[in-house]
Write an enzyme that holds these catalytic residues in place. Structure first.
Site, PDB file in Angstrom:
ATOM      1  CE  LYS A  12     -13.226  70.654  18.997  1.00  0.00           C
ATOM      2  NZ  LYS A  12     -11.801  70.266  19.071  1.00  0.00           N
ATOM      3  CD  GLU A  49     -19.651  59.405   8.144  1.00  0.00           C
ATOM      4  OE1 GLU A  49     -19.332  58.231   8.443  1.00  0.00           O
ATOM      5  OE2 GLU A  49     -20.448  59.662   7.237  1.00  0.00           O
ATOM      6  CD  GLU A 103     -13.488  53.021  17.142  1.00  0.00           C
ATOM      7  OE1 GLU A 103     -13.939  53.852  17.941  1.00  0.00           O
ATOM      8  OE2 GLU A 103     -13.436  53.213  15.914  1.00  0.00           O
ATOM      9  CB  CYS A 118     -13.487  55.426  11.260  1.00  0.00           C
ATOM     10  SG  CYS A 118     -13.420  55.843   9.511  1.00  0.00           S
TER      11      CYS A 118
HETATM   12  P1  NAD Z   1     -13.456  62.210  19.780  1.00  0.00           P
HETATM   13  O1  NAD Z   1     -14.893  61.908  19.713  1.00  0.00           O
HETATM   14  O2  NAD Z   1     -12.759  62.120  21.088  1.00  0.00           O
HETATM   15  O3  NAD Z   1     -13.182  63.700  19.258  1.00  0.00           O
HETATM   16  C1  NAD Z   1     -13.549  64.122  17.969  1.00  0.00           C
HETATM   17  C2  NAD Z   1     -13.689  65.635  17.966  1.00  0.00           C
HETATM   18  O4  NAD Z   1     -14.799  66.011  18.782  1.00  0.00           O
HETATM   19  C3  NAD Z   1     -12.487  66.385  18.523  1.00  0.00           C
HETATM   20  O5  NAD Z   1     -12.273  67.547  17.755  1.00  0.00           O
HETATM   21  C4  NAD Z   1     -12.944  66.738  19.933  1.00  0.00           C
HETATM   22  O6  NAD Z   1     -12.296  67.865  20.480  1.00  0.00           O
HETATM   23  C5  NAD Z   1     -14.402  67.019  19.689  1.00  0.00           C
HETATM   24  N1  NAD Z   1     -15.280  66.929  20.870  1.00  0.00           N
HETATM   25  C6  NAD Z   1     -15.139  66.158  21.967  1.00  0.00           C
HETATM   26  N2  NAD Z   1     -16.186  66.341  22.811  1.00  0.00           N
HETATM   27  C7  NAD Z   1     -17.012  67.245  22.214  1.00  0.00           C
HETATM   28  C8  NAD Z   1     -18.258  67.825  22.564  1.00  0.00           C
HETATM   29  N3  NAD Z   1     -18.886  67.506  23.697  1.00  0.00           N
HETATM   30  N4  NAD Z   1     -18.817  68.704  21.707  1.00  0.00           N
HETATM   31  C9  NAD Z   1     -18.232  69.019  20.548  1.00  0.00           C
HETATM   32  N5  NAD Z   1     -17.034  68.514  20.160  1.00  0.00           N
HETATM   33  C10 NAD Z   1     -16.442  67.620  20.970  1.00  0.00           C
HETATM   34  O7  NAD Z   1     -12.774  61.290  18.672  1.00  0.00           O
HETATM   35  P2  NAD Z   1     -11.220  61.135  18.340  1.00  0.00           P
HETATM   36  O8  NAD Z   1     -10.584  60.363  19.448  1.00  0.00           O
HETATM   37  O9  NAD Z   1     -10.660  62.465  17.975  1.00  0.00           O
HETATM   38  O10 NAD Z   1     -11.254  60.255  16.998  1.00  0.00           O
HETATM   39  C11 NAD Z   1     -11.307  58.871  17.000  1.00  0.00           C
HETATM   40  C12 NAD Z   1     -12.720  58.388  16.777  1.00  0.00           C
HETATM   41  O11 NAD Z   1     -13.199  58.929  15.544  1.00  0.00           O
HETATM   42  C13 NAD Z   1     -12.829  56.887  16.625  1.00  0.00           C
HETATM   43  O12 NAD Z   1     -13.946  56.420  17.323  1.00  0.00           O
HETATM   44  C14 NAD Z   1     -13.019  56.695  15.127  1.00  0.00           C
HETATM   45  O13 NAD Z   1     -13.656  55.507  14.767  1.00  0.00           O
HETATM   46  C15 NAD Z   1     -13.817  57.902  14.771  1.00  0.00           C
HETATM   47  N6  NAD Z   1     -13.718  58.208  13.341  1.00  0.00           N
HETATM   48  C16 NAD Z   1     -14.799  57.923  12.534  1.00  0.00           C
HETATM   49  C17 NAD Z   1     -14.716  58.145  11.156  1.00  0.00           C
HETATM   50  C18 NAD Z   1     -15.870  57.812  10.229  1.00  0.00           C
HETATM   51  O14 NAD Z   1     -15.859  58.218   9.068  1.00  0.00           O
HETATM   52  N7  NAD Z   1     -16.868  57.082  10.682  1.00  0.00           N
HETATM   53  C19 NAD Z   1     -13.533  58.669  10.613  1.00  0.00           C
HETATM   54  C20 NAD Z   1     -12.461  58.932  11.464  1.00  0.00           C
HETATM   55  C21 NAD Z   1     -12.576  58.699  12.825  1.00  0.00           C
END
Ligand code: NAD
Length: 491
Positions: free
Chosen positions: A184, A260, A394, A295
Site C-alpha cells: 500500500k 521504520e 520531527e 527520515c
Molecule cells: P504516515 O505514517 O502518515 O503514512 C505512512 C503510510 O502509512 C501511508 O501509506 C499511510 O496511508 C499509511 N497509514 C496511515 N495510517 C495507517 C493505519 N492506521 N494503518 C495502516 N496504514 C496506515 O507517514 P508519511 O507522512 O507518509 O511519511 C513521513 C514519515 O515517514 C516521517 O515520520 C518519516 O520520518 C518517516 N519515514 C521513516 C523512514 C525510516 O526509514 N525510518 C523512511 C522514510 C520515512
C-alpha cells in the site's frame, strides 16, 4: 536536458494491481495533487474493503500455487535481476512519472532513485540462494536443523517521501525470500509503483506475487494489516502510524512487524573537525535534501562554541543559494513540500519557535516563488531551549535548529535527549573521539565525517527508541522476511 512538461504525463486510470494486471478500485475516488504546483495530478481509484480482502486472497493463492516460493533460488534471482534491468531501461517513462507526483526532482531521480531502486532488487536477489538455515550440533543419533521459510503474504506500507525507493526497501527482501507482497503506497504518491508492478510481470514474476492496494490508512491500510491472511507487516512512516499498526498486528495476530519510523537526528561538529567548511557543507546538504523530507534528515545541529560563527555563516549562505522550484525543472536544487497541510505544520512549528524567542538566521517562512505549489525557505533557527517543540519534534521540512556545546559530554547529552534514535552525524579529526561518539550516541546509524547513506546495501538501517523496530537493508532485512523452522530427526 532532463526537464519535462508535467502536463504530458498520462496516467492510467486503474491503479490497484492484482493477479498480474491493473485493476480499477471499487472504493471511493480521491484527488491526488502535484506537489510542485498544487494542480490535480489524477484521481486515485481506492480499493474497497471487499477488494482488499480479494487481493490479499489472490496473493495467498499465488504464494501457495504460483511456484515462486518453491522456485529454484537462482531462477528467482534471475527474474529479480531482469526486473531491475527493466526499471533502469524504463527511465524515460518512470522518472518523469515519479517526479511529477512527488517531491523528488527529475535530476535526483535520474541520478540516484532509479538506479538505487534497481540495485536494491539486485542486492536482495543475491540472498535467495545464500540463506536457508543451519545444521546444528546434537548427538550422533540425531540431526538437528533450522529451515528458513517465507512467511506467506507480507503487507508493505510505504510513505510518500521517496516513493519508489521506500517501496523497494520493503518489497525486494520480501519477494526475494519467496513471499507474496501486497503493497500500500502513500495515497499522496500512489502512481509510480504501479509501473514497478507492470515491469515485474514483464520480467517474469508470477502473477499474484506482487500486488498493490490503493487508498488511505484508515480505510485500506488498517484492514490490510488486520487481514488474517497477512503474516507479517513491514511499515515505513511516522511513529504515530507505526504504533497504530503494531496495535492492529497485536490484536489480529500477533504478527511480526518491522517499523521504520520518524527521527530527529543530530549532527555534531567538534572544533577539531579537519575541514570546517566541508563539515558545514555536509550539514547543510543533510537537511536540504528533499527539502528536509527524509527520515534521517540531520535536523539538529550541535556545534562546539569555538566554531559556531563560522559554521552558521557557511550554512546560511548555502541555504540562501538554493534554487527553489518544481521537480520537473532542470535547475531546481530544492523542490516542494509534499502538501499544503505539511507546509502548514512546518510553518506552525517555526512560528511557535519564533514566538517563544527563537532567532531566525535565514528563511522562517513560505518561499515567495514559485507562486503555485507548497515551497518553504530553508531555515536556520537558534536560541531554542532543549525542551522546545522545534528541538524535540520531527518537523519533516528544511528547518535546522542550531545549539552550541562546550565539551564532548554536553554534546552527547544534548544529542541523546530525544525520544527518537534514528541516525546521528559526528565531525571530528580525532579518531578516539569518533569512536567514543559512535558508542555514546543512541542512534541506529552513526555517520562520522559524512552524513547519509551510501550504496553499501549490506549496511542495515533502522532506528532505536521511537524511531522503530527492526532493520531495512542488509542481511537483517532479508532474514526478517523468513521464519525459522526447527527440525530434529532421529536417525
Ligand atoms: P504516515 O505514517 O502518515 O503514512 C505512512 C503510510 O502509512 C501511508 O501509506 C499511510 O496511508 C499509511 N497509514 C496511515 N495510517 C495507517 C493505519 N492506521 N494503518 C495502516 N496504514 C496506515 O507517514 P508519511 O507522512 O507518509 O511519511 C513521513 C514519515 O515517514 C516521517 O515520520 C518519516 O520520518 C518517516 N519515514 C521513516 C523512514 C525510516 O526509514 N525510518 C523512511 C522514510 C520515512
Amino acid at each position: 536536458m532532463s526537464a519535462f512538461d508535467p502536463d504530458r504525463i498520462a496516467l492510467n486510470l486503474a491503479n490497484n494491481f492484482s493477479d498480474g494486471v491493473r485493476v480499477a478500485g471499487s472504493g471511493p475516488g480521491m484527488p491526488v495533487l502535484r506537489p510542485s504546483d498544487g494542480r490535480i495530478h489524477g484521481e486515485l481509484d481506492c480499493a474497497s474493503a471487499d477488494q482488499v480482502d480479494a487481493i490479499v486472497g489472490n496473493a495467498r493463492s499465488a504464494f501457495r500455487r504460483s511456484g515462486w516460493a518453491q522456485a529454484d533460488p537462482r531462477a528467482r534471482m534471475k527474474v529479480m535481476r531482469r526486473w531491475a534491468d527493466l526499471i533502469e531501461a524504463d527511465a524515460p517513462l518512470l522518472a518523469p512519472l515519479e517526479a511529477v507526483g512527488s517531491t523528488r526532482t527529475i535530476g535526483e531521480i535520474l541520478a540516484w532513485d532509479l538506479s538505487y531502486t534497481a540495485e536494491c532488487l539486485r542486492f536482495f536477489a543475491e540472498f535467495a540462494d545464500k540463506e536457508g538455515g543451519a545444521v546444528l550440533p546434537t548427538t550422533p543419533d540425531k540431526i538437528g536443523m533450522t529451515i528458513s521459510e517465507p512467511y506467506g503474504v507480507v503487507a508493505a506500507i510505504a510513505p510518500w517521501n521517496l516513493p519508489l525507493v521506500m517501496a523497494a526497501w520493503k518489497i525486494a527482501p520480501a519477494i526475494a525470500a519467496g513471499n507474496s507482497v501486497v503493497l500500500k503506497p502513500s495515497e499522496m504518491t500512489p502512481f509510480s509503483v504501479v509501473r514497478l508492478a507492470e515491469l515485474a510481470i514483464e520480467a517474469g514474476l508470477p502473477k499474484g506475487v506482487f500486488n498493490i492496494v490503493q487508498g488511505d490508512g484508515a480505510t485500506v491500510g488498517d484492514p490490510l494489516c488486520r487481514h488474517p491472511a497477512i503474516s507479517k507487516v513491514s511499515f515505513t512512516g511516522s511513529t504515530r502510524t507505526g504504533i497504530a499498526i503494531m496495535t492492529a498486528c497485536a490484536q489480529t495476530g500477533p504478527k511480526p512487524v518491522t517499523l521504520e519510523l520518524g527521527g530527529k537526528s543530530p549532527q555534531i561538529i567538534f572544533a577539531d573537525a579537519k575541514d570546517i567548511a566541508q563539515s558545514a557543507s555536509i550539514v547543510a546538504r543533510a537537511i536540504a535534501l528533499n527539502a528536509g523530507q527524509v527520515c534521517v534528515a540531520g535536523s539538529r545541529l550541535l556545534v562546539q562554541d569555538r566554531v559556531m560563527d563560522e559554521v552558521i555563516e557557511r550554512i546560511t549562505k548555502s541555504f540562501e543559494a538554493h534554487r527553489i522550484g518544481p521537480t520537473w525543472a532542470d535547475d531546481t536544487t530544492m523542490g516542494p513540500i509534499i502538501s499544503e497541510k505539511q507546509l502548514a505544520q512546518i510553518d506552525g512549528i517555526v512560528g511557535r519557535a519564533i514566538s517563544g524567542g527563537a532567532t531566525v538566521l535565514t528563511g522562517g517562512r513560505r518561499a515567495p516563488a514559485p507562486q503555485e505549489g507548497s515551497y518553504y525557505l530553508p531555515t536556520v533557527l537558534t536560541g531554542l531551549a532543549q525542551d522546545s517543540e522545534a528541538v524535540q519534534d520531527e518537523i519533516f521540512g528544511p528547518v535546522l535548529t542550531v545549539q552550541s556545546f562546550s565539551d564532548e559530554e554536553e554534546a552527547y547529552a544534548l544529542a541523546n535527549d530525544s525520544r527518537y534514535g534514528l541516525a546521528a552525524g559526528v565531525h571530528t579529526g580525532d579518531l578516539n573521539r569518533a569512536l567514543r561518539a559512535t558508542r555514546a550516541l543512541e542512534a541506529g546509524t552513526v555517520w562520522v565525517n559524512r552524513y547519509g547513506r551510501s550504496n553499501d546495501f549490506m549496511l542495515p538501517t533502522g532506528g532505536f527508541k521511537q524511531s522503530g523496530i527492526g532493520k531495512d537493508l542488509g542481511r537483517e532485512a532479508y532474514v526478517a522476511n523468513l521464519k525459522s523452522k526447527t527440525a530434529l530427526i532421529q536417525l
